[in-house]
Motif scaffolding. Structure first.
Motif, PDB file in Angstrom:
ATOM      1  N   THR A  85      82.142 -63.471  88.424  1.00  0.00           N
ATOM      2  CA  THR A  85      83.269 -63.456  89.355  1.00  0.00           C
ATOM      3  C   THR A  85      83.145 -62.364  90.412  1.00  0.00           C
ATOM      4  O   THR A  85      83.977 -62.281  91.318  1.00  0.00           O
ATOM      5  N   GLY A  86      82.142 -61.485  90.298  1.00  0.00           N
ATOM      6  CA  GLY A  86      81.822 -60.551  91.368  1.00  0.00           C
ATOM      7  C   GLY A  86      82.719 -59.344  91.489  1.00  0.00           C
ATOM      8  O   GLY A  86      82.683 -58.657  92.510  1.00  0.00           O
ATOM      9  N   ARG A  87      83.529 -59.041  90.460  1.00  0.00           N
ATOM     10  CA  ARG A  87      84.420 -57.885  90.581  1.00  0.00           C
ATOM     11  C   ARG A  87      84.697 -57.275  89.216  1.00  0.00           C
ATOM     12  O   ARG A  87      84.443 -57.885  88.178  1.00  0.00           O
ATOM     13  N   LEU A  88      85.229 -56.053  89.235  1.00  0.00           N
ATOM     14  CA  LEU A  88      85.744 -55.433  88.028  1.00  0.00           C
ATOM     15  C   LEU A  88      87.075 -56.088  87.667  1.00  0.00           C
ATOM     16  O   LEU A  88      87.742 -56.689  88.513  1.00  0.00           O
ATOM     17  N   GLY A  89      87.466 -55.940  86.424  1.00  0.00           N
ATOM     18  CA  GLY A  89      88.776 -56.422  86.023  1.00  0.00           C
ATOM     19  C   GLY A  89      89.860 -55.458  86.465  1.00  0.00           C
ATOM     20  O   GLY A  89      89.606 -54.300  86.803  1.00  0.00           O
ATOM     21  N   SER A  90      91.085 -55.941  86.466  1.00  0.00           N
ATOM     22  CA  SER A  90      92.247 -55.106  86.752  1.00  0.00           C
ATOM     23  C   SER A  90      93.107 -55.018  85.500  1.00  0.00           C
ATOM     24  O   SER A  90      93.056 -55.903  84.635  1.00  0.00           O
ATOM     25  N   PRO A  91      93.923 -53.976  85.372  1.00  0.00           N
ATOM     26  CA  PRO A  91      94.846 -53.918  84.234  1.00  0.00           C
ATOM     27  C   PRO A  91      95.738 -55.149  84.148  1.00  0.00           C
ATOM     28  O   PRO A  91      96.097 -55.594  83.055  1.00  0.00           O
ATOM     29  N   PRO A 121      79.031 -44.616  89.520  1.00  0.00           N
ATOM     30  CA  PRO A 121      78.648 -45.578  90.565  1.00  0.00           C
ATOM     31  C   PRO A 121      77.571 -46.555  90.107  1.00  0.00           C
ATOM     32  O   PRO A 121      77.606 -47.738  90.459  1.00  0.00           O
ATOM     33  N   GLU A 122      76.595 -46.072  89.345  1.00  0.00           N
ATOM     34  CA  GLU A 122      75.512 -46.946  88.911  1.00  0.00           C
ATOM     35  C   GLU A 122      76.018 -48.017  87.950  1.00  0.00           C
ATOM     36  O   GLU A 122      75.632 -49.189  88.029  1.00  0.00           O
ATOM     37  N   GLY A 123      76.908 -47.632  87.032  1.00  0.00           N
ATOM     38  CA  GLY A 123      77.462 -48.598  86.090  1.00  0.00           C
ATOM     39  C   GLY A 123      78.310 -49.650  86.780  1.00  0.00           C
ATOM     40  O   GLY A 123      78.240 -50.846  86.452  1.00  0.00           O
ATOM     41  N   VAL A 124      79.114 -49.219  87.744  1.00  0.00           N
ATOM     42  CA  VAL A 124      79.947 -50.167  88.491  1.00  0.00           C
ATOM     43  C   VAL A 124      79.068 -51.120  89.280  1.00  0.00           C
ATOM     44  O   VAL A 124      79.324 -52.340  89.327  1.00  0.00           O
ATOM     45  N   ARG A 125      77.993 -50.601  89.885  1.00  0.00           N
ATOM     46  CA  ARG A 125      77.085 -51.460  90.649  1.00  0.00           C
ATOM     47  C   ARG A 125      76.438 -52.502  89.745  1.00  0.00           C
ATOM     48  O   ARG A 125      76.369 -53.698  90.095  1.00  0.00           O
ATOM     49  N   ARG A 126      75.959 -52.076  88.572  1.00  0.00           N
ATOM     50  CA  ARG A 126      75.317 -53.018  87.645  1.00  0.00           C
ATOM     51  C   ARG A 126      76.300 -54.089  87.190  1.00  0.00           C
ATOM     52  O   ARG A 126      75.950 -55.262  87.075  1.00  0.00           O
ATOM     53  N   TRP A 127      77.542 -53.669  86.928  1.00  0.00           N
ATOM     54  CA  TRP A 127      78.556 -54.642  86.497  1.00  0.00           C
ATOM     55  C   TRP A 127      78.813 -55.677  87.588  1.00  0.00           C
ATOM     56  O   TRP A 127      78.839 -56.883  87.328  1.00  0.00           O
ATOM     57  N   GLN A 128      78.997 -55.217  88.802  1.00  0.00           N
ATOM     58  CA  GLN A 128      79.315 -56.130  89.900  1.00  0.00           C
ATOM     59  C   GLN A 128      78.179 -57.101  90.173  1.00  0.00           C
ATOM     60  O   GLN A 128      78.406 -58.241  90.591  1.00  0.00           O
ATOM     61  N   GLU A 129      76.943 -56.663  89.925  1.00  0.00           N
ATOM     62  CA  GLU A 129      75.801 -57.554  90.093  1.00  0.00           C
ATOM     63  C   GLU A 129      75.706 -58.579  88.964  1.00  0.00           C
ATOM     64  O   GLU A 129      75.212 -59.695  89.175  1.00  0.00           O
ATOM     65  N   ALA A 130      76.202 -58.204  87.785  1.00  0.00           N
ATOM     66  CA  ALA A 130      76.052 -59.072  86.612  1.00  0.00           C
ATOM     67  C   ALA A 130      77.203 -60.043  86.415  1.00  0.00           C
ATOM     68  O   ALA A 130      77.009 -61.147  85.908  1.00  0.00           O
TER      69      ALA A 130
END
Length: 252
Positions: free
Chosen positions: A211-217, A199-208
Motif C-alpha cells: 500500500t506504499g505507506r506506514l500505518g496510522s493509529p 530513516p532507513e527502517g521507514v524507507r525499507r518499510w515503504q519500499e516493501a
C-alpha cells in the motif's frame, strides 16, 4: 443518528500513547463510553478524556501487578454503572535489547507488562462480562512481530506471539458465556519523530509494503471498532493483521 457502539462501556489500557489514544477516540466516536487507562502519563490521558467529553474517564495503575489489573477493571466497570462491554488490551512496552545480554529480569519486565497484564485484565473483565446478558468483547493489541521477529526484540516478539495464542484460548473458554476474544496485529505505525529517528527502517518499510505507506493509529483503531461491534458478531479467536499487506511480501 445511531452508531456502531451505542450503549457500550469500554476500557482501553495504555490509552495515553498514540495507538491507545486513537482507539479511545474512535470507540467514543462510535457511541461508547470509554475509560482510559494510563500508568504514568496521567496528563496525556486526561487531555484525551477531556477532548472526548463527559463520556470518558481516566483510571491509573501499573498493570504488571495482577491486583492492579483487577482494580482497574473494577473501577472502569463501576464508572460505567456496573457494566463493561469491551476491553482493549493495548498497554505494552517495546525495548530494544540484544538477546545474548538479556537477563531474566529484563525478560520478565516485558512479559509481565505485555502478556501477564493481558491475562489478568482479561480474566477480570470476563468475570463481569459473563454475568451480562449480552456478554462482551475483548481485543488484544499484538504485533506482526508475533510471527516476524526483529533483532533486539526477542522478549517483545515472544510476548506478542503469546498474546495471539492467549486470545485464541480465551475465545474457546469464554465463547459459551457470550464473550468474543480477538487480536489486532499492527505493522509499522507512524508516530511523531519516527522518520527522523529511523530513516532507513521507514524507507525499507515503504519500499516493501504494497500500500506504499506506514500505518496510522486510526488504522488500528478502526480494526478495534469493527471487532467490538455487532458487525463482527461471529468472529472470535481471530488475529486481524493491520499492516498494509507487508506480511504478504515474499522474503526470498
Amino acid at each position: 443518528m445511531t452508531h456502531l457502539l451505542d450503549g457500550q462501556t469500554a476500557l482501553v489500557t495504555g490509552a495515553s500513547g498514540g495507538i491507545g489514544r486513537a482507539i479511545a477516540r474512535r470507540l467514543a466516536e462510535e457511541g461508547a463510553a470509554v475509560a482510559l487507562h494510563c500508568r504514568t502519563a496521567v496528563a496525556a490521558a486526561h487531555e484525551t478524556a477531556a477532548a472526548i467529553g463527559d463520556r470518558a474517564t481516566v483510571v491509573q495503575g501499573d498493570l504488571s501487578d495482577e491486583r492492579t489489573c483487577h482494580r482497574v477493571v473494577r473501577e472502569a466497570a463501576a464508572w460505567g454503572g456496573g457494566r463493561l462491554t469491551a476491553l482493549v488490551n493495548n498497554a505494552a512496552v517495546q525495548p530494544v535489547q540484544p538477546l545474548p545480554g538479556m537477563t531474566a529480569a529484563d525478560w520478565r519486565m516485558v512479559v509481565d507488562t505485555n502478556l501477564t497484564s493481558v491475562f489478568a485484565c482479561t480474566q477480570a473483565a470476563a468475570e463481569l462480562m459473563r454475568t451480562q446478558p449480552d456478554g462482551g468483547t475483548i481485543t488484544h493489541i499484538a504485533s506482526i512481530e508475533a510471527t516476524h521477529p526483529a533483532p533486539g526484540h526477542a522478549h517483545y516478539s515472544a510476548s506478542k506471539a503469546a498474546v495471539v495464542m492467549h486470545a485464541r484460548a480465551a475465545a474457546l473458554e469464554f465463547g459459551p458465556s457470550g464473550i468474543r476474544v480477538n487480536t489486532v496485529s499492527p505493522g509499522l505505525i507512524d508516530r511523531e519523530g519516527l522518520e527522523e529517528a529511523w530513516p532507513e527502517g521507514v524507507r525499507r518499510w515503504q519500499e516493501a509494503v504494497p500500500t506504499g505507506r506506514l500505518g496510522s493509529p486510526e488504522d488500528v483503531a478502526n480494526a478495534v471498532v469493527f471487532l467490538a461491534s455487532p458487525l463482527a458478531s461471529w468472529i472470535t479467536g481471530h488475529n486481524l493483521v493491520v499492516d498494509g499487506g507487508v506480511s504478504a511480501r515474499p522474503t526470498w
